[in-house]
Scaffold this motif. Structure first.
Motif, mmCIF file in Angstrom:
data_model
loop_
_atom_site.group_PDB
_atom_site.id
_atom_site.type_symbol
_atom_site.label_atom_id
_atom_site.label_comp_id
_atom_site.label_asym_id
_atom_site.label_seq_id
_atom_site.Cartn_x
_atom_site.Cartn_y
_atom_site.Cartn_z
ATOM 1 N N GLN A 1 0.822 -1.211 0.000
ATOM 2 C CA GLN A 1 0.000 0.000 0.000
ATOM 3 C C GLN A 1 0.858 1.264 0.000
ATOM 4 O O GLN A 1 1.876 1.346 0.673
ATOM 5 C CB GLN A 1 -0.896 0.001 1.236
ATOM 6 C CG GLN A 1 -1.829 1.178 1.296
ATOM 7 C CD GLN A 1 -2.747 1.111 2.500
ATOM 8 O OE1 GLN A 1 -2.515 0.359 3.446
ATOM 9 N NE2 GLN A 1 -3.789 1.911 2.473
ATOM 10 N N TYR A 2 0.399 2.226 -0.772
ATOM 11 C CA TYR A 2 0.945 3.586 -0.728
ATOM 12 C C TYR A 2 -0.251 4.534 -0.708
ATOM 13 O O TYR A 2 -1.065 4.538 -1.644
ATOM 14 C CB TYR A 2 1.836 3.883 -1.933
ATOM 15 C CG TYR A 2 2.310 5.314 -1.977
ATOM 16 C CD1 TYR A 2 3.221 5.785 -1.042
ATOM 17 C CD2 TYR A 2 1.812 6.204 -2.931
ATOM 18 C CE1 TYR A 2 3.656 7.101 -1.060
ATOM 19 C CE2 TYR A 2 2.237 7.526 -2.962
ATOM 20 C CZ TYR A 2 3.162 7.969 -2.025
ATOM 21 O OH TYR A 2 3.578 9.280 -2.038
ATOM 22 N N ALA B 1 1.184 1.083 -10.570
ATOM 23 C CA ALA B 1 -0.019 0.906 -9.753
ATOM 24 C C ALA B 1 -0.033 1.824 -8.528
ATOM 25 O O ALA B 1 -1.077 2.377 -8.183
ATOM 26 C CB ALA B 1 -0.127 -0.552 -9.306
ATOM 27 N N LEU B 2 1.104 1.978 -7.892
ATOM 28 C CA LEU B 2 1.136 2.749 -6.649
ATOM 29 C C LEU B 2 1.570 4.200 -6.824
ATOM 30 O O LEU B 2 1.189 5.065 -6.035
ATOM 31 C CB LEU B 2 2.083 2.082 -5.633
ATOM 32 C CG LEU B 2 1.694 0.673 -5.176
ATOM 33 C CD1 LEU B 2 2.739 0.148 -4.198
ATOM 34 C CD2 LEU B 2 0.303 0.643 -4.568
ATOM 35 N N GLY C 1 12.375 7.356 -2.462
ATOM 36 C CA GLY C 1 12.302 8.065 -1.192
ATOM 37 C C GLY C 1 10.928 8.026 -0.539
ATOM 38 O O GLY C 1 10.786 8.406 0.622
ATOM 39 N N LYS C 2 9.910 7.566 -1.251
ATOM 40 C CA LYS C 2 8.560 7.489 -0.691
ATOM 41 C C LYS C 2 8.444 6.253 0.197
ATOM 42 O O LYS C 2 9.197 5.297 0.072
ATOM 43 C CB LYS C 2 7.510 7.408 -1.803
ATOM 44 C CG LYS C 2 7.536 8.558 -2.791
ATOM 45 C CD LYS C 2 7.035 9.821 -2.172
ATOM 46 C CE LYS C 2 6.811 10.970 -3.108
ATOM 47 N NZ LYS C 2 7.727 11.283 -4.144
ATOM 48 N N THR C 3 7.458 6.268 1.080
ATOM 49 C CA THR C 3 7.245 5.163 2.015
ATOM 50 C C THR C 3 5.983 4.408 1.639
ATOM 51 O O THR C 3 4.900 4.984 1.566
ATOM 52 C CB THR C 3 7.126 5.689 3.457
ATOM 53 O OG1 THR C 3 8.340 6.380 3.786
ATOM 54 C CG2 THR C 3 6.915 4.550 4.434
ATOM 55 N N ALA D 1 1.375 -3.349 7.091
ATOM 56 C CA ALA D 1 1.437 -2.204 8.007
ATOM 57 C C ALA D 1 2.857 -1.804 8.409
ATOM 58 O O ALA D 1 3.039 -0.912 9.219
ATOM 59 C CB ALA D 1 0.577 -2.430 9.235
ATOM 60 N N VAL D 2 3.876 -2.462 7.855
ATOM 61 C CA VAL D 2 5.270 -2.116 8.144
ATOM 62 C C VAL D 2 5.748 -1.140 7.069
ATOM 63 O O VAL D 2 5.638 -1.430 5.877
ATOM 64 C CB VAL D 2 6.169 -3.374 8.164
ATOM 65 C CG1 VAL D 2 7.619 -3.005 8.436
ATOM 66 C CG2 VAL D 2 5.654 -4.379 9.186
ATOM 67 N N PRO D 3 6.286 0.018 7.468
ATOM 68 C CA PRO D 3 6.744 1.002 6.473
ATOM 69 C C PRO D 3 8.111 0.634 5.877
ATOM 70 O O PRO D 3 9.001 0.174 6.595
ATOM 71 C CB PRO D 3 6.836 2.297 7.276
ATOM 72 C CG PRO D 3 7.049 1.872 8.681
ATOM 73 C CD PRO D 3 6.378 0.529 8.832
ATOM 74 N N PHE D 4 8.220 0.846 4.564
ATOM 75 C CA PHE D 4 9.460 0.618 3.822
ATOM 76 C C PHE D 4 9.702 1.789 2.885
ATOM 77 O O PHE D 4 8.763 2.283 2.256
ATOM 78 C CB PHE D 4 9.367 -0.659 2.977
ATOM 79 C CG PHE D 4 9.359 -1.918 3.791
ATOM 80 C CD1 PHE D 4 10.542 -2.594 4.055
ATOM 81 C CD2 PHE D 4 8.179 -2.436 4.285
ATOM 82 C CE1 PHE D 4 10.533 -3.756 4.806
ATOM 83 C CE2 PHE D 4 8.158 -3.593 5.032
ATOM 84 C CZ PHE D 4 9.338 -4.256 5.298
#
Length: 177
Positions: A35-36, A87-88, A96-98, A103-106
């Motif tokens: 998800q973004y 898609a995102l 650089g986007k998360t 539910a874990v941010p990358f």
């Protein structure tokens, strides 16, 4: 089926089997939601070691790939395929986007160079890579590998290398690509 491929097996193959140039460790999970913001896409996730992209002859079109430091530090970074980028992040640069996986941010640190359709017609660009250590410890809670990919100095010696590996580690091995 009990897992049979261990991190230490990959290390031993690299150290003990003649003709081995390098070994890449992998963990794979299918149909994972990524998800973004308000966009979600389902993709294949590969936890990979630093040599995996080189062995598979993958390159980035933007940013950078997975490094040894990323694996060592259990970094929460990802490299995404072109389908996932579209898609995102259809109208913005993803570097650089998360994004979030379970539910874990990358942080997105790279986008793979598009490859198109594979032999079966499915896309080779619908994937996400992250350090295998991160996949193992922060996402999947697995202490085993789903793949070990071996690159040889002399591919003509494939049968000899497979025989040496199977003799030492009697597990099923995949065929060469």
């Amino acid at each position: 089926v009990e897992p049979t491929l261990r991190f230490e097996d990959a290390t031993a193959i690299e150290a003990d089997i003649p003709n081995v140039r390098r070994v890449a460790r992998g963990q794979t999970a299918f149909d994972i939601d990524v998800q973004y913001r308000d966009r979600t896409s389902t993709t294949v996730i590969f936890g990979v070691s630093e040599g995996w992209m080189d062995i598979r002859d993958l390159d980035v079109s933007a940013g950078r790939g997975i490094s040894a430091e990323d694996v060592e530090t259990i970094a929460r970074v990802v490299v995404i395929g072109e389908d996932l980028r579209r898609a995102l992040f259809p109208d913005e640069d993803p570097i650089g986007k998360t994004l979030r996986i379970a539910a874990v941010p990358f942080q997105v640190q790279g986008v793979l160079l598009a490859r198109g359709a594979g032999p079966g017609g499915s896309s080779l660009d619908d994937l996400l890579l992250l350090p295998v250590s991160t996949a193992s410890k922060r996402l999947f809670s697995r202490d085993y590998l789903t793949s070990i990919t071996v690159q040889l100095d002399d591919p003509g010696q494939y049968a000899t290398a497979v025989a040496a590996i199977e003799k030492r580690y009697p597990t099923p091995w995949t065929r060469p690509r």
